[in-house]
Design an enzyme around this catalytic site. Structure first.
Site, PDB file in Angstrom:
ATOM      1  N   GLY A  11      39.539  67.529   7.611  1.00 20.55           N
ATOM      2  CA  GLY A  11      40.670  66.584   7.613  1.00 20.55           C
ATOM      3  C   GLY A  11      40.302  65.323   6.840  1.00 20.55           C
ATOM      4  NE  ARG A  72      41.466  71.175   9.393  1.00 20.00           N
ATOM      5  CZ  ARG A  72      40.822  70.095   9.819  1.00 20.00           C
ATOM      6  NH1 ARG A  72      39.506  70.064   9.796  1.00 20.00           N
ATOM      7  NH2 ARG A  72      41.500  69.025  10.216  1.00 20.00           N
ATOM      8  CG  ASP A 103      32.350  69.174  13.905  1.00 19.93           C
ATOM      9  OD1 ASP A 103      33.297  69.049  13.106  1.00 19.93           O
ATOM     10  OD2 ASP A 103      32.497  69.534  15.086  1.00 19.93           O
ATOM     11  CB  THR A 126      35.683  62.767  11.805  1.00 21.42           C
ATOM     12  OG1 THR A 126      36.744  63.007  12.740  1.00 21.42           O
ATOM     13  CG2 THR A 126      34.459  62.344  12.590  1.00 21.42           C
ATOM     14  CB  ILE A 127      40.374  59.717  12.331  1.00 22.54           C
ATOM     15  CG1 ILE A 127      40.927  61.063  12.797  1.00 22.54           C
ATOM     16  CG2 ILE A 127      40.821  59.373  10.923  1.00 22.54           C
ATOM     17  CD1 ILE A 127      42.420  61.049  13.067  1.00 22.54           C
ATOM     18  CG  ASP A 128      38.643  63.637  15.426  1.00 22.15           C
ATOM     19  OD1 ASP A 128      39.753  63.085  15.307  1.00 22.15           O
ATOM     20  OD2 ASP A 128      38.442  64.829  15.139  1.00 22.15           O
ATOM     21  CG  ASP A 130      34.205  64.441  16.777  1.00 26.60           C
ATOM     22  OD1 ASP A 130      33.879  64.125  15.613  1.00 26.60           O
ATOM     23  OD2 ASP A 130      34.892  65.451  17.030  1.00 26.60           O
ATOM     24  N   GLY A 171      42.140  63.132  17.898  1.00 24.43           N
ATOM     25  CA  GLY A 171      40.772  62.915  18.386  1.00 24.43           C
ATOM     26  C   GLY A 171      40.048  64.177  18.809  1.00 24.43           C
ATOM     27  NE  ARG A 172      39.558  69.803  15.717  1.00 23.81           N
ATOM     28  CZ  ARG A 172      39.291  69.987  14.438  1.00 23.81           C
ATOM     29  NH1 ARG A 172      38.245  69.425  13.895  1.00 23.81           N
ATOM     30  NH2 ARG A 172      40.069  70.752  13.718  1.00 23.81           N
ATOM     31  NE  ARG A 267      64.529  59.746  25.165  1.00 30.64           N
ATOM     32  CZ  ARG A 267      65.275  59.952  26.244  1.00 30.64           C
ATOM     33  NH1 ARG A 267      64.728  60.419  27.338  1.00 30.64           N
ATOM     34  NH2 ARG A 267      66.570  59.709  26.230  1.00 30.64           N
ATOM     35  CG  HIS A 273      48.655  64.992  10.099  1.00 30.63           C
ATOM     36  ND1 HIS A 273      49.375  65.809  10.928  1.00 30.63           N
ATOM     37  CD2 HIS A 273      47.513  65.650   9.808  1.00 30.63           C
ATOM     38  CE1 HIS A 273      48.698  66.938  11.119  1.00 30.63           C
ATOM     39  NE2 HIS A 273      47.574  66.865  10.453  1.00 30.63           N
TER      40      HIS A 273
END
Ligand code: F6P
Length: 343
Positions: A11, A72, A103, A126-128, A130, A171-172, A267, A273
């Site tokens: 990503g 990917r 990763d 990564t934005i995550d 992690d 964030g997975r 709501r 994204h």
């Protein structure tokens, strides 16, 4: 030395171009030629290239995404994938590779170094946030600011309609984005994959806050949040080439449960994204540049099989294998913060 190639895999995230700009500038300073591989490992397999020079990267630091394109693609899922990469490198006179990724991408880079002794260095993205072995990944700060801004903005419409608004972050399987955006954005409840979701407890907190005089509620939920019964929510049953599920849909599922249990109109909003879009923050630009320059220095020093990483305020080299060994999830301090600010 032959050319140094760059690829960006997985990503995209804001700050990738800053890494490329930093590394190219540093390598040019050492009179080393550079080249771009297009669309991640796909470009390495098929020998798809683009020009990457000081001139072509002179104005890309403020640009989000990646000028190289990304995918990917997993070369280990392709017949003769490794042989194809080696063949592309020898045809294109590529001597070393700077792999910029999370990763999955860095896992491939690790194997190419460990098993094939290829000249590879890594840069974590990564934005995550992690990845182990680095305190922060670039892209995270930008994503968090986008998510927190959304929480701030949703407040006015939540208040006007006396609604519960449930916001889903990416964030997975790590709750970093949700924790920062939820706590920093003053949400009533923040839900992360590291702490199982107790829907009754969530509803209790929302009701308590209403009893204290607040006539609306905001819930931030990470896409990987796990229900006490039922696990996490996926978009479909398919796995990508690296074996990952596509998370998404937890905010919608949760908002229905909240509405049913509390009677409050609810709501849901999926930020999706948007969190990877736009221009990088100053923090991500500078982190990207510093990691890129450090990666270039690892290349000229022949520090193969290593990754540039942030430790404290310093940029250091760490073994690639350490980076991909274990997922970096919320530690005890952050789990306690989430608990404290959700009750
Ligand atoms: O790893 C970054 C990330 O944005 C995750 O937070 C998210 O689950 C995933 O990528 C989305 O992937 P895609 O862009 O393939 O939909």
């Amino acid at each position: 030395m032959g050319k140094v190639a760059f690829l960006t895999g997985g990503g995209d995230c804001p700050g990738l171009n800053a890494v490329i700009a930093g590394a190219v500038r540093s390598l040019a300073d050492e009179r080393v030629e550079t080249i771009g591989l297009v669309d991640g490992w796909k470009g390495a397999l098929e020998g798809l290239t683009m020009e990457v020079t000081p001139a072509s990267t002179a104005n890309i630091i403020a640009e989000g995404g990646t000028i190289l394109g990304s995918s990917r693609t997993n070369p280990y899922k392709e017949a003769d994938g490794v042989a194809k990469i080696k063949d592309s490198f020898s045809r294109l006179d590529i001597d070393a590779l700077v792999a910029i990724g999370g990763d999955d991408t860095l896992g491939v880079a690790t194997r190419l170094f460990d098993e094939e002794k290829m000249h590879v260095v890594g840069v974590p993205k990564t934005i995550d946030n992690d990845l182990s072995s680095t305190d922060f990944t670039f892209g995270f700060d930008t994503a968090v600011n986008i998510a927190m801004d959304a929480v701030d903005k949703i407040r006015t419409t939540a208040r006007s309609h006396h609604r519960v608004l449930v916001i889903e972050t990416m964030g997975r399987h790590a709750g970093w984005i949700a924790a920062y955006a939820g706590i920093g954005g003053n949400a009533d409840v923040t839900l992360v994959p590291e702490l199982k979701v107790d829907v009754e407890a969530v509803c209790r907190t929302l009701k308590q806050n209403r009893e204290k005089g607040q006539n609306f509620n905001i819930v931030v939920v990470s896409e990987g949040a796990i229900f006490q019964e039922g696990g996490y929510v996926t978009q479909d049953a398919d796995l990508d080439e690296f074996g990952h599920v596509r998370l998404g849909g937890v905010a919608d599922a949760l908002s229905k449960m909240i509405e049913k249990q509390t009677g409050y109109e609810t709501r849901s909003v999926v930020l999706g994204h948007l969190q990877r879009g736009g221009s990088p923050t100053a923090f991500d630009r500078m982190l990207g540049i510093r990691l890129g320059v450090h990666a270039a220095k690892m290349v000229t020093a022949g520090e193969w099989g290593k990754m540039a990483a942030m430790r404290g305020s310093r940029i250091v080299s760490v073994p690639l294998s350490e980076a991909t060994g274990e997922l970096k999830v919320l530690n005890d301090e952050f789990k306690e913060l989430v608990r404290l600010f959700s009750s």
